[in-house]
Structures are given as C-alpha cells and as structure tokens.
Write an enzyme that holds these catalytic residues in place. Structure first.
Site, short mmCIF file in Angstrom:
data_model
loop_
_atom_site.label_atom_id
_atom_site.label_comp_id
_atom_site.label_asym_id
_atom_site.label_seq_id
_atom_site.Cartn_x
_atom_site.Cartn_y
_atom_site.Cartn_z
N ASP A 51 -0.24 75.91 -51.56
CA ASP A 51 -1.00 75.63 -52.78
C ASP A 51 -1.87 76.85 -53.08
O ASP A 51 -1.72 77.90 -52.42
CB ASP A 51 -1.81 74.32 -52.65
CG ASP A 51 -2.97 74.44 -51.67
OD1 ASP A 51 -3.12 75.50 -51.01
OD2 ASP A 51 -3.75 73.47 -51.56
N CYS A 67 -1.87 75.43 -46.82
CA CYS A 67 -2.89 75.01 -47.80
C CYS A 67 -4.23 75.51 -47.27
O CYS A 67 -4.26 76.40 -46.42
CB CYS A 67 -2.84 73.51 -48.07
SG CYS A 67 -3.13 72.45 -46.63
N THR A 88 -6.68 74.05 -45.35
CA THR A 88 -6.85 73.75 -43.93
C THR A 88 -5.53 73.58 -43.18
O THR A 88 -5.51 73.58 -41.95
CB THR A 88 -7.62 72.43 -43.76
OG1 THR A 88 -6.87 71.41 -44.44
CG2 THR A 88 -9.02 72.52 -44.34
N GLY A 89 -4.47 73.30 -43.92
CA GLY A 89 -3.19 72.93 -43.31
C GLY A 89 -3.06 71.42 -43.14
O GLY A 89 -1.97 70.90 -42.90
N HIS A 128 11.18 67.36 -22.73
CA HIS A 128 10.64 67.39 -24.09
C HIS A 128 11.63 66.81 -25.09
O HIS A 128 11.24 66.24 -26.10
CB HIS A 128 10.23 68.81 -24.47
CG HIS A 128 9.21 69.37 -23.52
ND1 HIS A 128 7.96 68.85 -23.41
CD2 HIS A 128 9.30 70.37 -22.60
CE1 HIS A 128 7.29 69.51 -22.47
NE2 HIS A 128 8.09 70.44 -21.96
C1 RB5 Z 1 -7.65 72.49 -51.76
O1 RB5 Z 1 -8.98 72.63 -52.15
C2 RB5 Z 1 -7.56 71.90 -50.37
O2 RB5 Z 1 -8.04 70.58 -50.37
C3 RB5 Z 1 -6.14 71.95 -49.86
O3 RB5 Z 1 -5.70 73.25 -49.90
C4 RB5 Z 1 -5.91 71.48 -48.44
O4 RB5 Z 1 -6.78 72.10 -47.55
C5 RB5 Z 1 -5.80 70.03 -48.24
O5 RB5 Z 1 -5.61 69.53 -47.13
#
Ligand code: RB5
Length: 142
Positions: free
Chosen positions: A8, A66, A68-69, A134
């Site tokens: 994103d 994104c 935080t991921g 695993h």
């Molecule tokens: C975008 O602001 C943020 O919420 C998105 O990139 C992500 O971290 C969501 O988990």
C-alpha cells in the site's frame, strides 16, 4: 522463480527498493501488483491480489509490504495454501522458510530500513524448507 510483490502507500518506498533489487536478479521473473504511487490506498486490495495469485499457484512466492505488515499478513493468511510470515529481522525471515515454509514474506515499511529488508528478501528466496517434523506441523494446520 516467479515472484509477485505489492504494497500500500505506507509500504510503497520499501516495495520500490525491493522490486528494483528483485528485478536485478536475472533468475527471477517479477510482477509488481502495485501500488504505483504514495497516494493513499487500502492494503486489503493489494493483499487479495498477491495472496490470491500465490494461492492459485500463479507465483511461487510473494512479498507484501504495508506500514506495519500487520494488515497485509491478516488478509494474506485467509487464503488456502498461503503461509504469510510477518518478519522483522534476518532471524525471522530465515526461520519463516526453514520451519514454516512461508510462501509470502510480509514486512513493515514503517518498521524496517531498506538495507535489512533487502537482505531479508534474499534470505527468504534462498533458504530452503527443512521438512521433517516441520512438515508434519504444517500438515496439522489445515
Ligand atoms: C496505513 O496507514 C496502515 O494502516 C497500513 O499500511 C498497515 O500498517 C495496516 O496494517
């Protein structure tokens, strides 16, 4: 290997750095699922594209980024056959392959610097699954 990458807006800069690294590797075919600018975007849209393509077997591995991921990994792990690993360092990137046979690497663009992220991508692509006990554990997931 064919690989698909997406982010994103919050992961855009790191995605661009990772995509450019991947495209410099001649043995890889890389598809960029977007986004293509820093304009605000909804992470589930890209996560659905990448995880769906990996789940259908169109790509061997995927990378999602994104802020935080977290959001990307939540969406991606809803797909059958997808094992999306949210990794924060070289250790988790390596173990995601050795023990979890992860097929999507998820990273936080607001968490990681480009240098370590690219090393994580390299490890994720180069580290084999260990199998053995695993494999039994993976089979227990579903
Ligand atoms: C975008 O602001 C943020 O919420 C998105 O990139 C992500 O971290 C969501 O988990």
């Amino acid at each position: 290997m064919e690989i698909i990458i997406g982010s994103d807006h919050a992961g855009f800069e790191l995605k661009e750095a990772c995509r450019s690294f991947l495209q410099s590797q001649t043995h890889l075919t890389v598809r960029d699922a977007g986004v293509f600018s820093q304009d605000s975007a909804d992470y589930p849209e890209i996560a659905h594209q990448v995880a769906g393509a990996v789940s259908r077997g169109e790509y061997g591995k995927g990378i999602l980024i994104c802020g935080t991921g977290l959001g990307m990994s939540i969406v991606a792990n809803r797909y059958k056959g997808v094992r999306a690993a949210l990794c924060h360092n070289l250790y988790t990137a390596r173990l995601s392959r050795l023990h979890n046979d992860a097929n999507i690497l998820v990273m936080g663009g607001r968490v990681l610097g480009q240098g370590i992220a690219i090393e994580m991508v390299e490890l994720f692509l180069d580290t084999p699954f260990e199998g053995g006990r695993h494999l039994r554990r993976l089979e227990l997931i579903d």
